[in-house]
Write an enzyme that holds these catalytic residues in place. Sequence first.
Site, short mmCIF file in Angstrom:
data_model
loop_
_atom_site.label_atom_id
_atom_site.label_comp_id
_atom_site.label_asym_id
_atom_site.label_seq_id
_atom_site.Cartn_x
_atom_site.Cartn_y
_atom_site.Cartn_z
N HIS A 25 -27.13 -16.12 25.63
CA HIS A 25 -26.08 -15.89 26.62
C HIS A 25 -25.35 -17.17 27.03
O HIS A 25 -24.35 -17.10 27.75
CB HIS A 25 -26.67 -15.23 27.87
CG HIS A 25 -26.96 -13.77 27.71
ND1 HIS A 25 -27.72 -13.28 26.67
CD2 HIS A 25 -26.57 -12.69 28.44
CE1 HIS A 25 -27.80 -11.96 26.78
NE2 HIS A 25 -27.12 -11.58 27.84
N HIS A 82 0.85 -1.20 0.00
CA HIS A 82 0.00 0.00 0.00
C HIS A 82 0.88 1.24 0.00
O HIS A 82 1.27 1.73 1.06
CB HIS A 82 -0.91 0.00 1.23
CG HIS A 82 -1.82 -1.18 1.32
ND1 HIS A 82 -1.36 -2.44 1.66
CD2 HIS A 82 -3.15 -1.30 1.11
CE1 HIS A 82 -2.38 -3.29 1.66
NE2 HIS A 82 -3.48 -2.63 1.33
N GLU A 132 -16.85 -4.49 25.04
CA GLU A 132 -16.01 -5.68 25.18
C GLU A 132 -14.78 -5.63 24.26
O GLU A 132 -13.66 -5.93 24.68
CB GLU A 132 -16.82 -6.95 24.89
CG GLU A 132 -17.94 -7.23 25.87
CD GLU A 132 -19.25 -6.56 25.49
OE1 GLU A 132 -20.24 -6.79 26.20
OE2 GLU A 132 -19.26 -5.81 24.48
N HIS A 141 -4.08 3.18 -3.42
CA HIS A 141 -4.25 2.64 -2.08
C HIS A 141 -3.50 1.34 -1.86
O HIS A 141 -2.66 1.24 -0.96
CB HIS A 141 -5.74 2.44 -1.78
CG HIS A 141 -6.02 2.01 -0.38
ND1 HIS A 141 -5.86 0.71 0.07
CD2 HIS A 141 -6.46 2.71 0.70
CE1 HIS A 141 -6.17 0.64 1.35
NE2 HIS A 141 -6.55 1.84 1.75
#
Length: 691
Positions: free
Chosen positions: A499, A41, A437, A276
């Site tokens: 869960h 890149h 998280e 890019h």
Amino acid sequence: MASTPPQALFAASTPKAPPTEMANAIRALAMDAVQAANSGHPGAPMGMAEIAVALWGRHLRHNPADTAWADRDRFVLSNGHGSMLLYSLLHLSGYELSMDELRNFRQLHSKTAGHPEAGITPGVETTTGPLGQGLTNAVGMALAEKLLAAEFNRPGHTVVDHRTYVFLGDGCLMEGISHEASALAGAWKLGKLIAFYDDNGISIDGKVAPWFVDDTPKRFEAYGWQVIGPIDGHDVSAVDAAITQAKRSAETPTLIVCKTSIGKGSPNRAGTAKAHGEALGAEEIALTRAAINWHHAPFVIPAEVYAAWDAKAAGAERQAAWEAAFASYKAAHPELAVAFERRMAGTLPENFAQVAVDAAIDAHTKAETMATRKASQVALEAFTAALPELLGGSADLTGSNLTNTKSTPPLRFDAAGAVVKDEQGRGGRHINYGVREFGMAAVMNGIALHGGLIPYGGTFLTFSDYSRNAIRMAALMKQRVIHVFTHDSIGLGEDGPTHQSVEHAASLRLIPNLDVWRPADTAETTVAWTRALLNTSKPTALLLSRQNLPYLPKAGLDEISRGAYVLAEPSEVGLKKKAQAVILASGSEAHLALHAQAELAKLGIAVRVVSVPSTTTFDRQDSAYKSSVLPAGVPRIAVEAGVTDGWWKYGCAAVVGLDTYGESAPAPALFKHFGFTAQNVADTVRKVLGA
């Protein structure tokens, strides 16, 4: 001219190139290396070259001769695909990264991998590439600096005083983790965190305008950041002035918005997605060389450019000044200085072994029935009292994860951004990460990478999916990060299948260099924590129960640390003959295996029970030990309240597991419904034996 001039060329009499030439050296190296590899890149390095000149040439405090200098500034390239920018900076400023390594960009065994890798390339602070995580690591590094400064600095003696700088692009800001991390940085008032946004408006798919319409400056102002710009990212003086302004902020992190053109200098590729992620091509490189007035062969850097970039003398001088200040600090505060040196080295106190033994003996002596999440907190009470470097946290589940202790007051900051201390003079050591998280996991990686602190953080095991890529990065980087995952199975009950972790233990065990522990009682939990703290080159996941578990009788504790051990022989249930089968079990299912052993003994069937708190640890043991635990020729049956796939590698004839999702009901009903009963395990053994 030689590609790497001798040190004599950097004499004081050597003329130094102007900033334009310094920037063009980066452009040339980036396009040459990507072209040689035919992969990479070039656009970001070419577009951010002037930003790099301003930061690395005028502000960054570092010493190329010592990548472990404790008070160096940290630099993170969050948009890690632009790795040739960082490799060029490291080479030009004097790190041990030769021109040959740049020529070998993206080649086997080179120090210039496709994305920067910590521990491989001198001067690379963190492995980046998964976008947004570098920014989040930088937040962790800046937090670590702030906490260590609050803990160790004394009036007249400032030994922790550095900044964290991070380059990032549109992709980093599009990733959701950037929100988690940036919001935390604002809440924590990380004034020494300075981020540079490469606002070039281009990603792989083209101009980002159709799908990225955020008002980024307002977004960061809402987080509590200082925002400077937009400025011209190709104006070294403008970037220099912005950095100077940013460094005055003591209370807020700073985002410097830099308008740039991706692939700057390329006549036909600049400002387009073609710059890019692919080589420019020989013809376009020739045109670019002419356009930027760079008339040197590939990988050739003039002596005056090296002289302008060379940071070795200035770095050595800065570090020498710091070392003199630290010597004075050590004379005035010898105990603090010794503790600081120990912690930055990553070593545990000399008494840690005794602390660990005492904690294990205490668990063994009490033989209490409790959830392993509670057993974890009990162990942490001992460890956090003995290890001031332990920094805990939870993603809005402190009362469920039980990651807080008496020694870890909550982390808070006053209006001026200073760490609030309690009546005992202690700063906070437990972080309320909020429902973040992924951000928590990647921030912990940054804390660990910075040094001086050992991070641990909790959430429910099922939410390890949110954290997973950061867990993988910790394993890849060999960082001591400890994940406390509670509510480890259908045993959490009524919350139901959303869960209830079914596949998560097996999934985590697949990550190389991650130790996974699913302890069955208080003693195994304490040993698991001990091993996690001793693991200086790998992260650990502790999978802990919500429901109470009985203490398992055992003769000793040493073998637990080997990941699996013989929990009960046939003789312990009254049978004087060799085992006809072996039941392997982890976590809450170990006590179930003992009950099944007792049921089978009534029928005269002799069974050995093996507790397997850590398959990843057991798998590293020598063949002799493995054979002593799992004797050849004896049928094996595994029991775990999760998917069965991972257990077949032990040559099992059957696995009592759960290859479906759970249900919403009280835990006892669920275990019975899914066949996790002593009778079903006993029946499975009988079927295997044909008895």
